[in-house]
Design a protein around this motif. Structure first.
Motif, short mmCIF file in Angstrom:
data_model
loop_
_atom_site.label_atom_id
_atom_site.label_comp_id
_atom_site.label_asym_id
_atom_site.label_seq_id
_atom_site.Cartn_x
_atom_site.Cartn_y
_atom_site.Cartn_z
N LEU A 1 17.79 5.79 11.53
CA LEU A 1 17.02 6.86 12.05
C LEU A 1 17.33 7.53 13.47
N PRO A 2 16.80 8.58 13.57
CA PRO A 2 17.18 9.20 15.16
C PRO A 2 16.92 8.03 15.93
N ALA A 3 17.80 7.96 17.20
CA ALA A 3 17.87 6.81 18.01
C ALA A 3 16.45 6.58 18.81
N GLU A 4 15.88 7.66 19.26
CA GLU A 4 14.65 7.76 20.00
C GLU A 4 13.30 6.78 19.00
N GLN A 5 13.69 7.38 17.52
CA GLN A 5 12.50 6.68 16.66
C GLN A 5 12.74 5.16 16.75
N ALA A 6 14.02 5.24 16.58
CA ALA A 6 14.52 3.53 16.41
C ALA A 6 14.05 2.68 17.55
N ARG A 7 14.23 3.28 18.57
CA ARG A 7 13.90 2.44 19.95
C ARG A 7 12.09 2.34 19.90
N VAL B 1 0.87 -1.36 -0.01
CA VAL B 1 -0.09 -0.08 0.14
C VAL B 1 0.96 1.37 0.06
N PRO B 2 0.61 2.03 -0.96
CA PRO B 2 1.51 3.24 -0.85
C PRO B 2 2.05 4.14 0.33
N PRO B 3 3.19 4.35 0.70
CA PRO B 3 3.03 5.06 2.01
C PRO B 3 2.26 6.20 2.17
N ALA B 4 2.05 7.08 1.41
CA ALA B 4 1.18 8.25 1.70
C ALA B 4 -0.06 7.61 2.19
N ASP C 1 13.31 7.79 0.96
CA ASP C 1 12.80 9.03 1.68
C ASP C 1 11.17 8.93 2.21
N ASP C 2 10.29 8.01 1.42
CA ASP C 2 8.99 8.06 1.78
C ASP C 2 8.96 7.39 3.07
N TRP C 3 9.79 6.34 3.48
CA TRP C 3 9.59 5.68 4.69
C TRP C 3 10.44 6.51 5.89
N ARG C 4 11.53 7.17 5.43
CA ARG C 4 12.14 8.01 6.57
C ARG C 4 10.97 9.04 6.90
N ASP C 5 10.43 9.56 5.86
CA ASP C 5 9.21 10.60 6.40
C ASP C 5 8.10 9.82 7.33
N LEU C 6 7.56 8.65 6.79
CA LEU C 6 6.62 7.88 7.50
C LEU C 6 6.99 7.77 8.88
N PHE C 7 8.59 7.26 9.18
CA PHE C 7 8.75 7.09 10.67
C PHE C 7 8.93 8.36 11.45
N ASN C 8 9.66 9.44 10.65
CA ASN C 8 9.43 10.64 11.48
C ASN C 8 8.03 11.11 11.90
N ARG C 9 7.19 10.84 11.15
CA ARG C 9 5.95 11.46 11.61
C ARG C 9 5.18 10.15 12.60
N TYR C 10 5.21 9.14 12.22
CA TYR C 10 4.48 7.84 13.17
C TYR C 10 5.38 6.99 13.80
N SER C 11 6.48 7.32 14.40
CA SER C 11 7.49 6.31 14.84
C SER C 11 6.89 5.57 16.10
N ASP C 12 5.78 6.22 16.43
CA ASP C 12 4.93 5.62 17.64
C ASP C 12 3.80 4.66 17.41
N ILE D 1 10.85 -0.05 2.35
CA ILE D 1 11.44 0.80 3.18
C ILE D 1 12.87 0.89 3.18
N THR D 2 13.54 0.12 2.67
CA THR D 2 14.87 0.50 1.96
C THR D 2 14.94 0.38 0.51
N GLY D 3 16.02 0.84 -0.01
CA GLY D 3 16.15 0.81 -1.63
C GLY D 3 17.31 -0.34 -1.83
N GLY D 4 17.62 -0.19 -3.09
CA GLY D 4 18.64 -1.46 -3.42
C GLY D 4 19.84 -1.34 -2.66
N ASP D 5 20.33 -0.12 -2.05
CA ASP D 5 21.34 0.31 -1.42
C ASP D 5 21.44 0.16 -0.01
#
Ligand SMILES: [Zn+2]
Length: 281
Positions: free
Chosen positions: A258-264, A181-184, A216-227, A207-211
């Motif tokens: 990710l920022p440590a608190e989001q990762a945790r 389902v699209p990240p947006a 960017d989409d998922w970094r943004d989602l995790f920024n907004r909804y890491s909870d 969530i990750t690319g080939g590298d």
């Protein structure tokens, strides 16, 4: 004096950076999508399962199995280092996956398992599209709400919305966060269903690319909804037990970006918070 304090601050920052990095290397993980299937015997006996958890830094699991006997064993093991959160698997055999939502015997199974007194959820169950409209599915959703149980649903968006409509108080962990389902759209759904919807990330694409870098989409989602996100192994077949270390190495790879608190939060904090209290407040 000023010169010296600048250096002191620089060293302090380096020390913090170092410890943050080290803390992330061994970030604690709660595996919220675990199957200890036994048809007829498990891939690993209990002592090996314990070792797998230990070496992967697993502090808790959502335990399910087909049949539920595997979950009973994980509960009865009482390992002090592991929080076991049992969910009722509504299947006796693999084929129940195709028919459970129209099968009154499965509702009886859910009730009789629930009588053990320790369950915190129902799932993972599979449901697609309008099949979610069945009376037996509605009964299960209502049963879960009345008893403060989570639902762990492997479903498409159409079925997800039907489950949420069945009972506005339902609390759903969306297995695989809809796979593709699209990240947006995932973000919209999380916005619209606060206190009702969480995304579990096993097999989630993009969530990750080939590298191996976070997209960017998922970094943004995790920024907004890491909870709102949870990790899981999804050991639905033996290969997933065999590959357990690799699965969590990959998760740790993008968590470290990710920022440590989001990762945790994603790794274990959200699960510990969700399963801490019984009552919906
Ligand atoms: Zn699944």
């Amino acid at each position: 004096m000023r010169f010296r304090s600048v250096w002191t601050m620089a060293f302090a920052a380096m020390a913090i950076g170092c410890c943050e990095a080290r803390a992330q290397e061994r970030i604690e993980i709660f595996d919220t999508h675990l199957h200890y299937n036994q048809e007829p015997s498990p891939f690993y006996p209990l002592d090996q399962v314990r070792e797998v958890f230990r070496r992967n830094g697993i502090v808790g699991i959502v335990a399910t199995s087909r049949p539920n006997k595997g979950t009973h064993e994980l509960i009865d093991a009482r390992w002090p280092e592991l929080k076991v959160v049992p969910f009722i698997r509504p299947y006796r055999v693999r084929n129940d996956m195709q028919t459970w939502f129209n099968d009154p015997a499965i509702f009886e199974l859910i009730k009789s398992e629930y009588a053990r007194g320790y369950y915190r959820g129902i799932g993972e169950f599979h449901i697609y599209g309008k099949a979610a409209e069945s009376d037996w599915v509605k009964k299960m959703v209502d049963f879960a709400v009345e008893r403060n149980l989570y639902l762990h649903a492997h479903c498409d968006e159409e079925a997800l919305l039907i489950l949420l409509r069945h009972n506005p108080k339902a609390r759903i962990i969306w297995a695989h966060t809809g796979f593709s389902v699209p990240p947006a759209r995932v973000g919209e759904l999380l916005d619209q269903h606060k206190d009702a919807l969480w995304g579990e990330l096993s097999y989630r694409g993009g969530i990750t690319g080939g590298d191996s870098k976070l997209t960017d989409d998922w970094r943004d989602l995790f920024n907004r909804y890491s909870d709102r996100f949870l990790l899981g192994s999804d050991t639905w077949i033996n290969e997933r037990w065999f590959g357990y270390d690799t699965i969590f190495k990959e998760y740790r790879g993008w968590l470290a970006q990710l920022p440590a608190e989001q990762a945790r939060r994603i790794a274990s904090g959200n699960a510990l918070r969700l399963f801490e209290t019984r009552a919906r407040d």
